[in-house]
Write a protein that holds these residues in place. Structure first.
Motif, PDB file in Angstrom:
ATOM      1  N   LEU A   3       2.884  -6.175   9.801  1.00 14.36           N
ATOM      2  CA  LEU A   3       2.898  -4.900   9.091  1.00 14.36           C
ATOM      3  C   LEU A   3       4.347  -4.428   9.025  1.00 14.36           C
ATOM      4  N   PHE A   4       4.777  -3.996   7.819  1.00 17.08           N
ATOM      5  CA  PHE A   4       6.153  -3.578   7.626  1.00 17.08           C
ATOM      6  C   PHE A   4       6.199  -2.245   6.875  1.00 17.08           C
ATOM      7  N   CYS A   5       7.214  -1.431   7.154  1.00 20.80           N
ATOM      8  CA  CYS A   5       7.497  -0.227   6.392  1.00 20.80           C
ATOM      9  C   CYS A   5       8.820  -0.424   5.655  1.00 20.80           C
ATOM     10  N   ILE A   6       8.894   0.074   4.428  1.00 20.02           N
ATOM     11  CA  ILE A   6      10.125   0.005   3.639  1.00 20.02           C
ATOM     12  C   ILE A   6      10.791   1.376   3.690  1.00 20.02           C
ATOM     13  N   GLY A   7      12.010   1.425   4.200  1.00 18.76           N
ATOM     14  CA  GLY A   7      12.725   2.688   4.353  1.00 18.76           C
ATOM     15  C   GLY A   7      13.319   3.198   3.048  1.00 18.76           C
ATOM     16  N   SER A   8      13.874   4.404   3.100  1.00 13.02           N
ATOM     17  CA  SER A   8      14.463   5.011   1.906  1.00 13.02           C
ATOM     18  C   SER A   8      15.637   4.210   1.370  1.00 13.02           C
ATOM     19  N   ASP A   9      16.281   3.413   2.251  1.00 14.96           N
ATOM     20  CA  ASP A   9      17.371   2.530   1.830  1.00 14.96           C
ATOM     21  C   ASP A   9      16.861   1.128   1.505  1.00 14.96           C
ATOM     22  N   ARG A  10      15.523   0.995   1.416  1.00  9.65           N
ATOM     23  CA  ARG A  10      14.841  -0.253   1.088  1.00  9.65           C
ATOM     24  C   ARG A  10      14.962  -1.307   2.179  1.00  9.65           C
ATOM     25  N   THR A  11      15.332  -0.881   3.375  1.00 10.94           N
ATOM     26  CA  THR A  11      15.315  -1.776   4.527  1.00 10.94           C
ATOM     27  C   THR A  11      13.869  -2.009   4.956  1.00 10.94           C
ATOM     28  N   VAL A  12      13.528  -3.282   5.233  1.00 11.42           N
ATOM     29  CA  VAL A  12      12.169  -3.632   5.624  1.00 11.42           C
ATOM     30  C   VAL A  12      12.117  -3.705   7.154  1.00 11.42           C
ATOM     31  N   VAL A  13      11.300  -2.815   7.730  1.00  7.83           N
ATOM     32  CA  VAL A  13      11.243  -2.680   9.191  1.00  7.83           C
ATOM     33  C   VAL A  13       9.865  -3.083   9.697  1.00  7.83           C
ATOM     34  N   ALA A  49       0.855  -1.191   0.000  1.00  5.19           N
ATOM     35  CA  ALA A  49       0.000   0.000   0.000  1.00  5.19           C
ATOM     36  C   ALA A  49       0.888   1.238   0.000  1.00  5.19           C
ATOM     37  N   HIS A  50       0.382   2.303  -0.622  1.00  5.00           N
ATOM     38  CA  HIS A  50       1.117   3.570  -0.673  1.00  5.00           C
ATOM     39  C   HIS A  50       0.938   4.323   0.641  1.00  5.00           C
ATOM     40  N   ALA A  51       2.010   4.473   1.377  1.00  5.59           N
ATOM     41  CA  ALA A  51       1.996   5.269   2.609  1.00  5.59           C
ATOM     42  C   ALA A  51       3.446   5.482   3.042  1.00  5.59           C
ATOM     43  N   TRP A  52       3.717   6.637   3.628  1.00 11.47           N
ATOM     44  CA  TRP A  52       5.071   6.930   4.078  1.00 11.47           C
ATOM     45  C   TRP A  52       5.428   6.135   5.332  1.00 11.47           C
ATOM     46  N   ASP A  53       4.432   5.978   6.207  1.00 12.07           N
ATOM     47  CA  ASP A  53       4.660   5.270   7.467  1.00 12.07           C
ATOM     48  C   ASP A  53       3.305   4.883   8.043  1.00 12.07           C
ATOM     49  N   LEU A  54       3.307   4.353   9.253  1.00  7.42           N
ATOM     50  CA  LEU A  54       2.063   3.896   9.855  1.00  7.42           C
ATOM     51  C   LEU A  54       1.091   5.044  10.091  1.00  7.42           C
ATOM     52  N   ASP A  55       1.580   6.198  10.534  1.00 10.60           N
ATOM     53  CA  ASP A  55       0.701   7.349  10.762  1.00 10.60           C
ATOM     54  C   ASP A  55       0.021   7.781   9.468  1.00 10.60           C
ATOM     55  N   ASP A  56       0.800   7.842   8.393  1.00  6.15           N
ATOM     56  CA  ASP A  56       0.240   8.211   7.089  1.00  6.15           C
ATOM     57  C   ASP A  56      -0.795   7.177   6.652  1.00  6.15           C
ATOM     58  N   PHE A  57      -0.505   5.902   6.881  1.00  2.00           N
ATOM     59  CA  PHE A  57      -1.430   4.823   6.546  1.00  2.00           C
ATOM     60  C   PHE A  57      -2.764   5.004   7.270  1.00  2.00           C
ATOM     61  N   ARG A  58      -2.706   5.307   8.543  1.00  2.00           N
ATOM     62  CA  ARG A  58      -3.924   5.441   9.345  1.00  2.00           C
ATOM     63  C   ARG A  58      -4.758   6.659   8.956  1.00  2.00           C
ATOM     64  N   LEU A  59      -4.120   7.672   8.369  1.00  2.00           N
ATOM     65  CA  LEU A  59      -4.836   8.886   7.985  1.00  2.00           C
ATOM     66  C   LEU A  59      -5.600   8.741   6.672  1.00  2.00           C
ATOM     67  N   ARG A  60      -5.259   7.736   5.900  1.00  2.00           N
ATOM     68  CA  ARG A  60      -5.874   7.589   4.576  1.00  2.00           C
ATOM     69  C   ARG A  60      -7.212   6.858   4.698  1.00  2.00           C
ATOM     70  N   PRO A  61      -8.316   7.495   4.272  1.00  2.00           N
ATOM     71  CA  PRO A  61      -9.654   6.887   4.422  1.00  2.00           C
ATOM     72  C   PRO A  61      -9.751   5.498   3.801  1.00  2.00           C
ATOM     73  N   LEU A  62      -9.088   5.284   2.662  1.00  3.32           N
ATOM     74  CA  LEU A  62      -9.178   3.999   1.979  1.00  3.32           C
ATOM     75  C   LEU A  62      -8.721   2.863   2.872  1.00  3.32           C
ATOM     76  N   TYR A  63      -7.714   3.132   3.691  1.00  5.62           N
ATOM     77  CA  TYR A  63      -7.105   2.063   4.471  1.00  5.62           C
ATOM     78  C   TYR A  63      -7.693   1.907   5.868  1.00  5.62           C
ATOM     79  N   GLN A  64      -8.637   2.765   6.239  1.00  9.96           N
ATOM     80  CA  GLN A  64      -9.207   2.656   7.577  1.00  9.96           C
ATOM     81  C   GLN A  64      -9.945   1.336   7.755  1.00  9.96           C
TER      82      GLN A  64
END
Length: 291
Positions: A278-288, A252-267
């Motif tokens: 749940l994972f976020c991909i960093g700017s260095d492509r590290t999966v956190v 899903a398109h989101a910068w981070d978890l906070d951004d994800f939660r703000l998007r109505p589609l993903y609520q």
């Protein structure tokens, strides 16, 4: 000589443009991401996110139309379905984005009257993009967990999902890919152009939501892979697959978890709790992992 993948992506170009590509240093050829062709502008290559002009001769719309015809082996009509979504996929999994003047009926794109630009994306498979530690996190007692990967465009979500599908499929997990835009498997004449594993089935060119339901009903997958959940129908399809006992890997398109939660589609997606991880991909492509 051109680097192998660049050579394959450039097959549809006329000799003078291919010769211009040979002027790129070998290291840049190996990192070339896109070939940009625009009417009134010279050929450009994208390397490391930056466009570089390769010659001084401006391209004509007729040249762009001929390049598209060459890319489709002079059977443009056979690619009508994907062209209505703005692209064609050619041998090797390389995708050509198309812009120009269109013919539209009832708010649906029917065809292109004139081509103004083409974007040839050089497809490269990154084997090992999904680290072994991540694969282990997704596997529990011989089954696979559902997981959602968050990142903005350009951080390798598709590359990661493809490699996860490959590794999990090769481990014996029946895997299904809903490959709406031919990015995960990139079928060409029915054959995957990427290594997607030995136990993988693909539905290509069909809207993700519909493809997901067809795959769950007909192929009995243990794992369903959906790249980029972008509509309510996509979210419902992921939820329905989960309720059928199929694990889901999605992005899903989101910068981070906070951004994800703000998007109505993903609520609704968050409320459904269908994802175990749940994972976020960093700017260095590290999966956190997200707690």
């Amino acid at each position: 000589m051109l680097e192998q993948r660049l050579e394959q992506a450039a097959q549809c170009l006329p000799p003078e443009l291919r010769a211009a590509l040979e002027g790129l240093p070998a290291a840049q050829q190996a990192r070339c991401e896109e070939l940009r062709l625009r009417a009134g502008q010279p050929l450009a290559a994208t390397v490391g996110g930056t466009e570089r002009r390769l010659n001084s001769r401006a391209l004509e719309p007729t040249q762009l139309a001929e390049i598209l015809r060459r890319a489709t082996a002079y059977s443009v009509h056979a690619f009508t379905g994907s062209l209505r979504q703005g692209f064609v996929t050619v041998r090797g999994g390389h995708r050509i984005g198309v812009c120009g003047q269109t013919a539209v009926q009832e708010q649906e794109l029917l065809s292109y009257r004139h081509i103004s630009s083409l974007n040839i994306r050089v497809a490269r498979q990154v084997t090992g993009a999904a680290p072994a530690a991540l694969v282990r996190q997704l596997c529990e007692r011989g089954s696979v967990c559902s997981a959602l990967f968050l990142a903005p465009p350009g951080r390798g979500k598709t590359t990661l999902l493809r490699d996860l599908a490959r590794q999990l499929s090769d481990s014996g997990i029946r895997t299904a890919l809903a490959d709406e835009r031919a990015e995960l498997a990139a079928l060409y004449e029915g054959m995957p152009q990427f290594d997607i594993g030995t136990h993988t089935d693909v539905l290509d060119g069909c809207p993700k939501a519909e493809a997901a339901m067809i795959l769950v009903k007909t192929m009995s997958p243990q794992l369903l892979v959906l790249d980029e959940l972008t509509s309510e129908r996509d979210v419902r399809a992921a939820e329905c697959a989960s309720h059928c006992g199929t694990a889901v890997l999605a992005s899903a398109h989101a910068w981070d978890l906070d951004d994800f939660r703000l998007r109505p589609l993903y609520q609704r997606l968050a409320e459904a709790r269908i994802f175990d991880r749940l994972f976020c991909i960093g700017s260095d492509r590290t999966v956190v992992p997200v707690p």
